[in-house]
Design a protein around this motif. Structure first.
Motif, PDB file in Angstrom:
ATOM      1  N   SER A  55       0.813  -1.213   0.000  1.00  0.00           N
ATOM      2  CA  SER A  55       0.000   0.000   0.000  1.00  0.00           C
ATOM      3  C   SER A  55       0.851   1.270   0.000  1.00  0.00           C
ATOM      4  O   SER A  55       0.482   2.265  -0.629  1.00  0.00           O
ATOM      5  N   THR A  56       1.988   1.250   0.648  1.00  0.00           N
ATOM      6  CA  THR A  56       2.842   2.440   0.675  1.00  0.00           C
ATOM      7  C   THR A  56       3.336   2.768  -0.724  1.00  0.00           C
ATOM      8  O   THR A  56       3.278   3.921  -1.170  1.00  0.00           O
ATOM      9  N   ARG A  57       3.817   1.761  -1.445  1.00  0.00           N
ATOM     10  CA  ARG A  57       4.304   1.984  -2.815  1.00  0.00           C
ATOM     11  C   ARG A  57       3.167   2.406  -3.742  1.00  0.00           C
ATOM     12  O   ARG A  57       3.330   3.293  -4.583  1.00  0.00           O
ATOM     13  N   ARG A  61       3.131   6.000  -5.641  1.00  0.00           N
ATOM     14  CA  ARG A  61       3.090   6.077  -7.108  1.00  0.00           C
ATOM     15  C   ARG A  61       1.887   6.896  -7.578  1.00  0.00           C
ATOM     16  O   ARG A  61       1.994   7.696  -8.512  1.00  0.00           O
ATOM     17  N   ALA A  62       0.737   6.680  -6.933  1.00  0.00           N
ATOM     18  CA  ALA A  62      -0.462   7.444  -7.300  1.00  0.00           C
ATOM     19  C   ALA A  62      -0.259   8.931  -7.014  1.00  0.00           C
ATOM     20  O   ALA A  62      -0.658   9.786  -7.820  1.00  0.00           O
ATOM     21  N   ALA A  63       0.359   9.260  -5.900  1.00  0.00           N
ATOM     22  CA  ALA A  63       0.618  10.664  -5.564  1.00  0.00           C
ATOM     23  C   ALA A  63       1.571  11.289  -6.575  1.00  0.00           C
ATOM     24  O   ALA A  63       1.372  12.443  -7.000  1.00  0.00           O
ATOM     25  N   ARG A  65       2.043  10.319  -9.733  1.00  0.00           N
ATOM     26  CA  ARG A  65       1.313  10.489 -11.001  1.00  0.00           C
ATOM     27  C   ARG A  65       0.424  11.732 -10.956  1.00  0.00           C
ATOM     28  O   ARG A  65       0.366  12.510 -11.902  1.00  0.00           O
ATOM     29  N   ARG A  66      -0.223  11.919  -9.841  1.00  0.00           N
ATOM     30  CA  ARG A  66      -1.111  13.094  -9.702  1.00  0.00           C
ATOM     31  C   ARG A  66      -0.298  14.388  -9.686  1.00  0.00           C
ATOM     32  O   ARG A  66      -0.708  15.401 -10.258  1.00  0.00           O
ATOM     33  N   ALA A  67       0.840  14.375  -9.030  1.00  0.00           N
ATOM     34  CA  ALA A  67       1.655  15.579  -8.915  1.00  0.00           C
ATOM     35  C   ALA A  67       2.226  16.020 -10.255  1.00  0.00           C
ATOM     36  O   ALA A  67       2.383  17.221 -10.492  1.00  0.00           O
ATOM     37  N   VAL A  68       2.536  15.074 -11.132  1.00  0.00           N
ATOM     38  CA  VAL A  68       3.136  15.429 -12.422  1.00  0.00           C
ATOM     39  C   VAL A  68       2.119  15.489 -13.557  1.00  0.00           C
ATOM     40  O   VAL A  68       2.486  15.812 -14.687  1.00  0.00           O
ATOM     41  N   ALA A  69       0.870  15.204 -13.266  1.00  0.00           N
ATOM     42  CA  ALA A  69      -0.168  15.241 -14.298  1.00  0.00           C
ATOM     43  C   ALA A  69      -0.425  16.684 -14.721  1.00  0.00           C
ATOM     44  O   ALA A  69      -0.365  17.596 -13.897  1.00  0.00           O
ATOM     45  N   PRO A  70      -0.685  16.879 -16.020  1.00  0.00           N
ATOM     46  CA  PRO A  70      -0.967  18.248 -16.511  1.00  0.00           C
ATOM     47  C   PRO A  70      -2.257  18.819 -15.942  1.00  0.00           C
ATOM     48  O   PRO A  70      -3.117  18.218 -15.494  1.00  0.00           O
TER      49      PRO A  70
END
Length: 70
Positions: A55-57, A61-63, A65-70
């Protein structure tokens, strides 16, 4: 908990987790969620009777992806 947070990884602890996961497999589970940040220190796909979901990984990873999403 008294062991893992202090970096103590005893074979008995690994075996205890493996027994629980084996029981879950026998009961029909397809995978196991490692929902505590310390558990992936001793249980991984390589030594688990079931595939693992760390769950940590997954959350990191989801965070990302969200942080670098346009």
């Amino acid at each position: 908990m008294d062991e893992l947070v202090y970096g103590v990884f005893r074979p008995e602890a690994v075996a205890a987790f493996q027994r629980v996961i084996e029981r879950m497999k026998t009961d029909g589970c397809d995978a196991v969620v490692l929902g505590c940040t310390e558990i992936p220190l001793i249980i991984k796909d390589a030594n688990s009777p079931l595939p693992t979901l760390d769950s940590t990984r997954l959350l990191a990873r989801a965070a990302l992806r969200r942080a670098v999403a346009p």
